[in-house]
Design an enzyme around this catalytic site. Structure first.
Site, PDB file in Angstrom:
ATOM      1  N   ILE A  91       0.820  -1.094   0.044  1.00  0.00           N
ATOM      2  CA  ILE A  91      -0.102   0.099   0.010  1.00  0.00           C
ATOM      3  C   ILE A  91       0.976   1.005  -0.146  1.00  0.00           C
ATOM      4  CG2 ILE A  91      -2.016  -1.046   1.146  1.00  0.00           C
ATOM      5  CD1 ILE A  91      -1.160  -0.144   3.810  1.00  0.00           C
ATOM      6  N   ASP A  92       0.321   2.269  -0.246  1.00  0.00           N
ATOM      7  CA  ASP A  92       1.349   3.667  -0.625  1.00  0.00           C
ATOM      8  C   ASP A  92       1.826   4.126   0.730  1.00  0.00           C
ATOM      9  OD1 ASP A  92       0.351   3.607  -3.302  1.00  0.00           O
ATOM     10  OD2 ASP A  92      -0.997   5.049  -2.957  1.00  0.00           O
ATOM     11  N   LYS A  93       2.771   4.674   0.621  1.00  0.00           N
ATOM     12  CA  LYS A  93       3.507   5.458   1.754  1.00  0.00           C
ATOM     13  C   LYS A  93       2.413   6.111   2.655  1.00  0.00           C
ATOM     14  CE  LYS A  93       6.706   9.077   2.846  1.00  0.00           C
ATOM     15  NZ  LYS A  93       7.609  10.024   2.758  1.00  0.00           N
TER      16      LYS A  93
ATOM     17  N   ARG B  69      -6.913   6.316  -5.832  1.00  0.00           N
ATOM     18  CA  ARG B  69      -6.825   7.839  -6.028  1.00  0.00           C
ATOM     19  C   ARG B  69      -7.025   8.004  -7.308  1.00  0.00           C
ATOM     20  NH1 ARG B  69      -0.770   7.721  -3.649  1.00  0.00           N
ATOM     21  NH2 ARG B  69      -1.032  10.128  -3.791  1.00  0.00           N
TER      22      ARG B  69
END
Length: 301
Positions: free
Chosen positions: A136-138, A236
Site C-alpha cells: 500500500i502507498d507510503k 486515487r
C-alpha cells in the site's frame, strides 16, 4: 547485466530526457537525467545534455548500468502486528511508512522493521522485499499481509491474482457523491505528462474499483472502497477520474485540501484463506486518530 539501447530519430522529437522517458516507461525521468549527466547517454556518439533538442536522424545510444543492490538491514522500529502464526503475519501499517527499501528510502521501511521483529520471511521477492505479498502507498495506512515462507507467499499471491482475497478501504473525497454506490471500470497506465502519476488511459491495464457511500458532509464524502484489481495508485486515480479527488492527496488531490500528512485513505479490512489451514480469516483496523479527528472537524463545518 548492462542493458543497451539505440534509437534513431525519424522526426524532431523535443528534449532528449523526455524522449527517453517516453521510450523507457519503467524508469523515471530523474533517473534518465542522471544517466545523461554521467555520460551513459550519447547523441551521435557524443555526450549530450538533458535539454538537447533532438533532430531528424540523430542516433541515441544508452547503456543502463546494473542497479545498485540495496541491502535491507533489520531496524528496531515499532510495528503493529495484528496477527501472526508460522505462515502469515498481518500488519497495520502507519501512514508515512514506506513498505520496502528503494533509492531514497533505504531505511525506516516496513521491511526494515519486519527483519528485526520476524524471524522468517519468504524469499520470493528477494532481499529488498522479503515477505511482501502486496503493497500500500507510503501515505496510506492500514492492513497488509506478509508471508513467512515461499509456499504461503505463492498461495496468498494467487488469491490476489484470482480476486478471492478481500481488501476494503475507507477514503475521504472532495465533493458530495449522490449515488449510494457504484463501480469504476477504467484502465490505468502511467501518465505520459507526469512520470510520478498514473491516469486512466485507453491502453492501460484493466482496473476495477467498487465504492459505497458511508457518510456525506457539506463538501466531502466518506467512502467504503473495494478493489477488484490492484494497480498502482488505483483508488486515487479512479476517484480523480470521476471528479471526486482524495482529500489530503498531494499528488492527485486539489491544491486546497484538508491538512494532514497525506491522503485520507485507510486499508480498513483484509480477508484471505489461510495458506495451510484453509480457514478464511478476516481482519479489521480502526481509522487512525488523525483521520477520526478530521471527520469530527468536517462534521462541524
Amino acid at each position: 547485466m548492462t542493458e543497451s539501447y539505440t534509437f534513431t530519430i525519424k522526426n524532431e522529437s523535443g528534449r532528449l530526457d523526455k524522449f527517453l522517458a517516453d521510450q523507457l516507461p519503467d524508469h523515471s525521468r530523474s533517473q534518465i537525467q542522471g544517466w545523461i549527466k554521467d555520460e551513459q547517454v550519447t547523441v551521435n556518439s557524443e555526450p549530450s545534455k538533458a535539454n538537447y533538442k533532438l533532430q531528424q536522424d540523430d542516433v541515441i545510444a544508452l547503456s543502463i548500468p546494473e542497479p545498485v543492490e540495496i541491502d535491507a538491514q533489520p531496524e528496531d522500529i515499532a510495528i503493529d502486528i495484528v496477527y501472526e502464526d508460522k505462515d502469515v503475519v498481518v500488519i497495520n501499517k502507519p501512514q508515512g511508512m514506506v513498505v520496502h527499501p528503494s533509492l531514497g528510502h533505504e531505511s525506516g521501511t516496513l521491511v526494515n522493521a519486519l527483519l528485526y521483529h520476524i524471524k522468517d520471511l519468504s524469499g520470493i521477492n528477494g532481499k529488498i522485499r522479503p515477505g511482501i505479498v502486496h503493497r500500500i502507498d507510503k501515505d496510506t495506512s492500514g492492513l497488509l499481509m506478509v508471508a513467512k515462507n515461499d509456499v504461503a507467499h505463492e498461495k496468498l499471491a494467487e488469491q490476489l491474482q484470482d480476486k478471492t482475497a478481500g481488501r476494503e478501504y475507507i477514503g475521504l473525497v472532495h465533493g458530495v457523491i449522490q449515488n449510494d454506490r457504484g463501480t469504476i471500470d477504467a484502465p490505468i497506465g502511467r501518465d505520459p505528462k507526469n512520470r510520478k502519476k498514473y491516469k486512466v488511459v485507453e491502453n492501460g491495464k484493466p482496473s476495477v474499483t467498487h465504492f459505497e457511500v458511508i457518510e456525506r458532509f457539506n463538501d466531502y464524502t466518506l467512502l467504503k472502497l473495494n478493489l477488484e484489481t490492484g494497480r498502482t495508485h488505483q483508488i486515487r486515480v479512479h476517484l480523480e477520474y470521476i471528479g471526486f479527488r482524495m482529500a489530503g492527496d498531494p499528488l492527485y488531490g486539489p491544491r486546497k485540501t484538508l491538512e494532514g500528512p497525506g491522503q485520507f485513505l485507510h486499508a480498513a479490512s483484509l480477508q484471505f484463506v489461510h495458506p495451510t489451514s484453509g480457514e478464511r480469516l478476516s481482519f479489521s483496523a480502526p481509522l487512525p486518530e488523525s483521520f477520526e479527528q478530521t471527520l469530527d472537524y468536517i462534521r462541524r463545518l
